[in-house]
Design a protein around this motif. Structure first.
Motif, PDB file in Angstrom:
ATOM      1  N   HIS A  55       0.831  -1.207   0.000  1.00  0.00           N
ATOM      2  CA  HIS A  55       0.000   0.000   0.000  1.00  0.00           C
ATOM      3  C   HIS A  55       0.862   1.253   0.000  1.00  0.00           C
ATOM      4  O   HIS A  55       2.029   1.229   0.384  1.00  0.00           O
ATOM      5  CB  HIS A  55      -0.923   0.009   1.223  1.00  0.00           C
ATOM      6  CG  HIS A  55      -2.058  -0.961   1.119  1.00  0.00           C
ATOM      7  ND1 HIS A  55      -3.215  -0.680   0.432  1.00  0.00           N
ATOM      8  CD2 HIS A  55      -2.186  -2.231   1.579  1.00  0.00           C
ATOM      9  CE1 HIS A  55      -4.018  -1.723   0.497  1.00  0.00           C
ATOM     10  NE2 HIS A  55      -3.419  -2.682   1.188  1.00  0.00           N
ATOM     11  N   SER A 175       1.632   8.059  -0.723  1.00  0.00           N
ATOM     12  CA  SER A 175       0.224   8.453  -0.634  1.00  0.00           C
ATOM     13  C   SER A 175      -0.008   9.915  -0.977  1.00  0.00           C
ATOM     14  O   SER A 175      -1.155  10.339  -1.104  1.00  0.00           O
ATOM     15  CB  SER A 175      -0.312   8.173   0.776  1.00  0.00           C
ATOM     16  OG  SER A 175       0.295   9.031   1.719  1.00  0.00           O
ATOM     17  N   GLU A 186      -5.835   3.991  -6.091  1.00  0.00           N
ATOM     18  CA  GLU A 186      -5.709   3.509  -4.709  1.00  0.00           C
ATOM     19  C   GLU A 186      -6.485   4.425  -3.774  1.00  0.00           C
ATOM     20  O   GLU A 186      -7.133   3.957  -2.849  1.00  0.00           O
ATOM     21  CB  GLU A 186      -4.241   3.421  -4.290  1.00  0.00           C
ATOM     22  CG  GLU A 186      -4.067   2.724  -2.941  1.00  0.00           C
ATOM     23  CD  GLU A 186      -2.616   2.583  -2.501  1.00  0.00           C
ATOM     24  OE1 GLU A 186      -2.393   2.017  -1.404  1.00  0.00           O
ATOM     25  OE2 GLU A 186      -1.705   3.037  -3.222  1.00  0.00           O
ATOM     26  N   TRP A 188      -5.603   7.710  -2.051  1.00  0.00           N
ATOM     27  CA  TRP A 188      -5.134   8.563  -0.961  1.00  0.00           C
ATOM     28  C   TRP A 188      -5.246  10.008  -1.424  1.00  0.00           C
ATOM     29  O   TRP A 188      -4.442  10.472  -2.233  1.00  0.00           O
ATOM     30  CB  TRP A 188      -3.695   8.227  -0.576  1.00  0.00           C
ATOM     31  CG  TRP A 188      -3.515   6.794  -0.192  1.00  0.00           C
ATOM     32  CD1 TRP A 188      -2.958   5.806  -0.934  1.00  0.00           C
ATOM     33  CD2 TRP A 188      -3.921   6.188   1.041  1.00  0.00           C
ATOM     34  NE1 TRP A 188      -2.985   4.619  -0.245  1.00  0.00           N
ATOM     35  CE2 TRP A 188      -3.567   4.823   0.978  1.00  0.00           C
ATOM     36  CE3 TRP A 188      -4.537   6.672   2.205  1.00  0.00           C
ATOM     37  CZ2 TRP A 188      -3.807   3.926   2.016  1.00  0.00           C
ATOM     38  CZ3 TRP A 188      -4.783   5.775   3.243  1.00  0.00           C
ATOM     39  CH2 TRP A 188      -4.423   4.428   3.144  1.00  0.00           C
ATOM     40  N   TRP A 197     -10.890  10.168   1.054  1.00  0.00           N
ATOM     41  CA  TRP A 197     -10.960   8.764   0.640  1.00  0.00           C
ATOM     42  C   TRP A 197     -11.557   8.674  -0.755  1.00  0.00           C
ATOM     43  O   TRP A 197     -12.689   9.118  -0.973  1.00  0.00           O
ATOM     44  CB  TRP A 197     -11.795   7.960   1.632  1.00  0.00           C
ATOM     45  CG  TRP A 197     -11.363   8.136   3.048  1.00  0.00           C
ATOM     46  CD1 TRP A 197     -11.996   8.851   4.018  1.00  0.00           C
ATOM     47  CD2 TRP A 197     -10.178   7.615   3.661  1.00  0.00           C
ATOM     48  NE1 TRP A 197     -11.300   8.812   5.195  1.00  0.00           N
ATOM     49  CE2 TRP A 197     -10.170   8.055   5.009  1.00  0.00           C
ATOM     50  CE3 TRP A 197      -9.125   6.820   3.212  1.00  0.00           C
ATOM     51  CZ2 TRP A 197      -9.170   7.713   5.898  1.00  0.00           C
ATOM     52  CZ3 TRP A 197      -8.117   6.483   4.102  1.00  0.00           C
ATOM     53  CH2 TRP A 197      -8.146   6.924   5.419  1.00  0.00           C
ATOM     54  N   ASN A 201      -9.883   3.144  -1.751  1.00  0.00           N
ATOM     55  CA  ASN A 201      -9.950   3.400  -0.309  1.00  0.00           C
ATOM     56  C   ASN A 201     -11.373   3.708   0.142  1.00  0.00           C
ATOM     57  O   ASN A 201     -11.791   3.308   1.235  1.00  0.00           O
ATOM     58  CB  ASN A 201      -9.046   4.577   0.066  1.00  0.00           C
ATOM     59  CG  ASN A 201      -7.576   4.204   0.098  1.00  0.00           C
ATOM     60  OD1 ASN A 201      -7.226   3.026   0.093  1.00  0.00           O
ATOM     61  ND2 ASN A 201      -6.713   5.205   0.110  1.00  0.00           N
ATOM     62  N   HIS A 204     -13.392   0.577   0.797  1.00  0.00           N
ATOM     63  CA  HIS A 204     -13.085  -0.002   2.113  1.00  0.00           C
ATOM     64  C   HIS A 204     -13.826   0.758   3.215  1.00  0.00           C
ATOM     65  O   HIS A 204     -14.383   0.154   4.138  1.00  0.00           O
ATOM     66  CB  HIS A 204     -11.580   0.058   2.370  1.00  0.00           C
ATOM     67  CG  HIS A 204     -10.808  -1.061   1.745  1.00  0.00           C
ATOM     68  ND1 HIS A 204     -10.585  -2.262   2.379  1.00  0.00           N
ATOM     69  CD2 HIS A 204     -10.207  -1.153   0.537  1.00  0.00           C
ATOM     70  CE1 HIS A 204      -9.867  -3.051   1.595  1.00  0.00           C
ATOM     71  NE2 HIS A 204      -9.615  -2.399   0.461  1.00  0.00           N
TER      72      HIS A 204
END
Length: 288
Positions: A55, A175, A186, A188, A197, A201, A204
């Motif tokens: 990550h 990030s 991803e 970030w 977010w 992300n 999640h």
């Protein structure tokens, strides 16, 4: 011959049953918990020392492709008809979506403790006991949409903004990277609260419960989510022909990212596999 991964909404009743049975058998043998531990061990953040492979780094896509393949191979040893379907969260956007049915993943957690009480992974069946976690409790948890601080799943427009970036990743390879497909997908971002977010992300965060943090593998939806993330990398590659994984060579000595990110031809722990090895999956599986 390459096998196929399907949209979860297109699975037949039999395909759902066989997928669930394979997951439960992998859990029964203890092998599933090894995948949970591996993800926890390799969830290294920017602020920590050492190599980041899973990550907040360029190897996010190839690392999870290999991780997903290992899980899928384990499932297919149990039942060769099984593959990991993908969840298109830009279309199946509500708790009423088919994947949350009692015949597949079960639904949301209850209000009091977020425990999942429906479907085959509910604690009451005693077949899905959480043993490796970042939190207390031995039951699977979810908190759809985080009602105390509501957020929605990413939209097709959110996804399009990531897919249109022609560069795989950029310095500082973490990030905070403002450009590049990897971090835009991803997810970030900048800002406070839910605005920070995005895409992967944000999904999640929307599922909540165990899907927050390194122990997210405890929720089987992790794999369906990452199957879609993997498909999106494939779509990006087709859109931007010739674009390659970056960085092509390791950051030099003195660079803050020296020894902290994986270059194209370097191995990704815990395997000997390199990002270059994982850029083409066409000989193994395809998406339909």
């Amino acid at each position: 011959m390459a096998y196929t991964r399907k949209n979860v909404s297109a699975l037949t009743r039999t395909e759902k049953r066989r997928l669930v049975e394979a997951f439960l058998e992998l859990k029964r043998t203890g092998e599933y918990d090894e995948f949970v531990r591996m993800h926890i061990d390799h969830y290294v953040a920017d602020g920590e020392g050492g190599l980041r492979a899973a990550h907040m780094a360029p190897s996010f896509f190839p690392w999870h492709r290999r991780f997903l393949l290992d899980l899928e191979r384990a499932l297919r040893r149990i039942d060769s008809s099984v593959s990991v379907p993908y969840w298109d969260w830009t279309k199946d956007r509500t708790p009423a979506a088919p994947l949350w049915g009692d015949d597949l993943l079960g639904g949301n957690g209850r209000r009091s403790d977020h425990q999942v009480t429906t479907g085959p992974f509910a604690r009451r069946h005693k077949k899905w006991v959480v043993k490796e976690s970042m939190t207390d409790g031995d039951y699977l948890t979810r908190d759809f949409g985080r009602p105390r601080d509501p957020l929605a799943l990413p939209t097709a427009d959110d996804l399009a903004r990531a897919l249109e970036d022609p560069v795989y990743d950029v310095e500082p390879w973490d990030s905070t990277a403002g450009r590049g497909f990897r971090n835009k997908l991803e997810g970030w971002g900048t800002g406070r609260g839910n605005d920070a977010w995005r895409n992967h992300n944000r999904v999640h965060r929307w599922v909540g419960g165990h899907m927050l943090g390194g122990g997210s593998v405890n929720d089987p939806v992790f794999w369906l989510h990452h199957s879609f993330v993997d498909l999106l990398w494939t779509r990006w590659q087709k859109r931007h022909r010739g674009a390659r994984y970056l960085p092509g060579s390791p950051p030099e000595l003195g660079d803050l990212q020296h020894g902290r990110v994986v270059a194209r031809h370097e191995a990704m722990p815990p395997w000997d596999t390199t990002p270059d090895d994982m850029e083409d999956h066409s000989g193994i599986y395809r998406y339909v």
